[in-house]
Design an enzyme around this catalytic site. Structure first.
Site, PDB file in Angstrom:
ATOM      1  N   SER A 295       0.887  -1.310   0.015  1.00  0.00           N
ATOM      2  CA  SER A 295      -0.030   0.021   0.194  1.00  0.00           C
ATOM      3  C   SER A 295       0.852   1.321   0.019  1.00  0.00           C
ATOM      4  O   SER A 295       1.625   1.594  -0.978  1.00  0.00           O
ATOM      5  CB  SER A 295      -1.005  -0.149   1.123  1.00  0.00           C
ATOM      6  OG  SER A 295      -1.900   0.991   1.299  1.00  0.00           O
ATOM      7  N   ASP A 306      10.770   5.233  -9.575  1.00  0.00           N
ATOM      8  CA  ASP A 306      10.475   5.700 -11.286  1.00  0.00           C
ATOM      9  C   ASP A 306      11.237   6.892 -11.439  1.00  0.00           C
ATOM     10  O   ASP A 306      11.335   7.415 -12.420  1.00  0.00           O
ATOM     11  CB  ASP A 306       8.769   5.759 -11.367  1.00  0.00           C
ATOM     12  CG  ASP A 306       8.064   4.742 -11.534  1.00  0.00           C
ATOM     13  OD1 ASP A 306       8.922   3.559 -11.560  1.00  0.00           O
ATOM     14  OD2 ASP A 306       6.894   4.710 -11.653  1.00  0.00           O
ATOM     15  N   LYS A 320      -0.452  -4.663  -3.272  1.00  0.00           N
ATOM     16  CA  LYS A 320      -1.654  -3.776  -2.942  1.00  0.00           C
ATOM     17  C   LYS A 320      -2.081  -2.341  -3.174  1.00  0.00           C
ATOM     18  O   LYS A 320      -1.537  -1.432  -2.850  1.00  0.00           O
ATOM     19  CB  LYS A 320      -1.821  -3.974  -1.190  1.00  0.00           C
ATOM     20  CG  LYS A 320      -3.395  -3.251  -0.731  1.00  0.00           C
ATOM     21  CD  LYS A 320      -3.233  -3.225   0.760  1.00  0.00           C
ATOM     22  CE  LYS A 320      -4.686  -2.362   1.168  1.00  0.00           C
ATOM     23  NZ  LYS A 320      -4.799  -1.302   0.868  1.00  0.00           N
TER      24      LYS A 320
END
Length: 467
Positions: A295, A306, A320
């Site tokens: 999460s 990224d 999740k």
């Protein structure tokens, strides 16, 4: 057609549609009510109507995804405590080794009323305020230990062959979510590696109401006076979405952090980093994750990976990638926890692992090349022991086998004896060593050899309930 007639037709259509929807909902409610009435009238044993309703709510949400659920009153209070990172009580972690046996103290928390009163690991709670609780469920005992700040609770503890009586004044117990590598002589966290103080190290256990302010305070005190920074999110199951966004923003100057999409893939919101960071972007940074990083942990890790801000080590995360809203019921006494959206990393790749996805599908966060390191279970178990002793100094010197859900036979089979008694965190934590050496190639410290056998399947020692 006259405008007046057209207006009448439109109103009629709206009213008819509303009546149809209302009739469907009323029919469903009547069905539930009819079933309750029949159970109450014909079932062979007396029934509790409220318990039937609670069971019905639990059954409804059970047909949804695994993260949607009905939260009954007792569990909702505990859930709120976790998110708010505080509760009123005496400050102990407890477990219940057997369902028909007494609740046992795992450890008092640092600075807690229980620690000041002399409560020790291993104490069994026999009486609370004169009431025998030796056979009560752990939740019932925890409820009796909690209470308003400033009130007292009388305990009878069984310590070996003797009984100890003590009176403890309840206080506001703070649950920290940002911890360091070790504690100093004053029991304050040190946010630097013991083996190399030039490497700043922060471990986050959750994303709660106070996480952002805790981390901000730590980073400002460190004041960029370090050569590399490690953010350890292993075992962090997540928490608040806004906390994850703000944490990621502390390390990014610009760019998308995360996007959320609702039913049908409709873009609901896109969080973007703001100018300014709390860690100099020229200082190398690493994030550690494992199978239990989920999460909010995945949001932070994916965003920094990224954007090339941090290298990632450890093992693939949980996967999740859904957002849950907490919708209060009964004027805030209970709640529905419902999945309302999915979130996506800055590259727009999916984070959530669907029920039919396998290891080859795109989900979660994967460590960088060469940094995917699975710890052997004996080393992981010993590492967890060292982490817990750092968090709870009262556990040092205690025979931990009494608090472990792992049998002695399993420990021996897993190669526990191959680990030196004086093994340090650095010697055991291979993912940590790998990311530090990737960031600072000149830094080399010999680690312990890896045990050959790896047969254990269970690693976690539970700190089940706080009171």
């Amino acid at each position: 057609m006259l405008p007046r007639n057209l207006t009448i037709i439109c109103i009629t259509l709206v009213v008819s549609t509303a009546c149809h929807v209302l009739q469907q909902r009323t029919h469903t409610a009547l069905l539930v009510g009819e079933a309750l009435e029949m159970i109450d009238r014909y079932y062979v044993e007396p029934v509790d109507d409220r318990q039937l309703i609670l069971s019905a709510l639990a059954g409804m949400t059970a047909t949804l995804d695994q993260h949607s659920e009905f939260i009954p009153p007792v569990e909702y209070r505990a859930f709120q405590d976790t998110i708010q990172q505080e509760f009123a009580g005496i400050g102990i972690y407890v477990d219940q080794p057997s369902t028909d046996g007494p609740v046992r103290v795992i450890t008092p928390l640092v600075g807690s009323p229980a620690l000041a009163a002399g409560v020790l690991p291993g104490d069994e709670i026999i009486e609370v305020d004169g009431e025998v609780v030796a056979t009560l469920d752990i939740r019932e005992v925890s409820e009796r230990l909690r209470g308003p700040v400033g009130t007292t609770v009388d305990l009878t503890l069984r310590r070996g062959d003797e009984e100890v009586k003590t009176t403890i004044v309840r206080d506001r117990i703070q649950m920290e979510s940002v911890i360091g590598d070790h504690r100093d002589e004053n029991n304050n966290w040190v946010y630097r590696l013991d083996e190399n103080p030039r490497v700043a190290y922060v471990r986050m256990t959750s994303f709660g109401d106070k996480t952002v302010s805790e981390l901000e305070s730590v980073l400002r005190n460190l004041n960029n006076d370090f050569d590399a920074f490690v953010l350890d999110l292993r075992g962090n199951g997540g928490g608040l979405l806004n906390a994850a966004v703000e944490v990621a923003d502390m390390f990014l100057n610009s760019g998308k952090i995360v996007s959320t999409k609702t039913r049908g893939g409709r873009l609901e919101e896109e969080a973007v980093a703001t100018q300014g960071t709390l860690v100099n972007t020229n200082i190398p940074m690493a994030i550690l994750i494992d199978h239990d990083s989920a999460s909010a942990s995945e949001i932070v890790t994916a965003a920094l990976q990224d954007h090339g801000r941090a290298i990632v080590g450890g093992t693939r995360s949980f996967g999740k990638g859904t957002v849950q809203n907490i919708l209060p019921l009964e004027y805030g006494r209970s709640a529905l926890r419902l999945t309302v959206a999915k979130y996506f990393r800055p590259s727009d790749q999916n984070i959530h692992r669907g029920k039919d996805d396998d290891e080859d599908d795109i989900w979660g966060v994967t460590p960088d090349e060469g940094l995917a390191i699975e710890m052997d279970l004996p080393s992981l178990r010993r590492l967890m022991t060292l982490w817990q002793e750092a968090s709870y100094p009262s556990l040092k010197g205690i025979d931990r086998t009494a608090f472990s859900s792992i049998t002695t036979e399993a420990s021996e089979a897993g190669g526990q004896d191959d680990i030196p008694e004086d093994a340090t965190v650095w010697m055991l934590d291979k993912p940590l060593a790998a990311v530090v050496q990737r960031m600072l190639p000149e830094y080399r410290v010999e680690q312990s050899s890896e045990p050959e056998d790896d047969q254990d399947t269970e690693t976690n020692e539970d700190l089940n309930k706080a009171a």
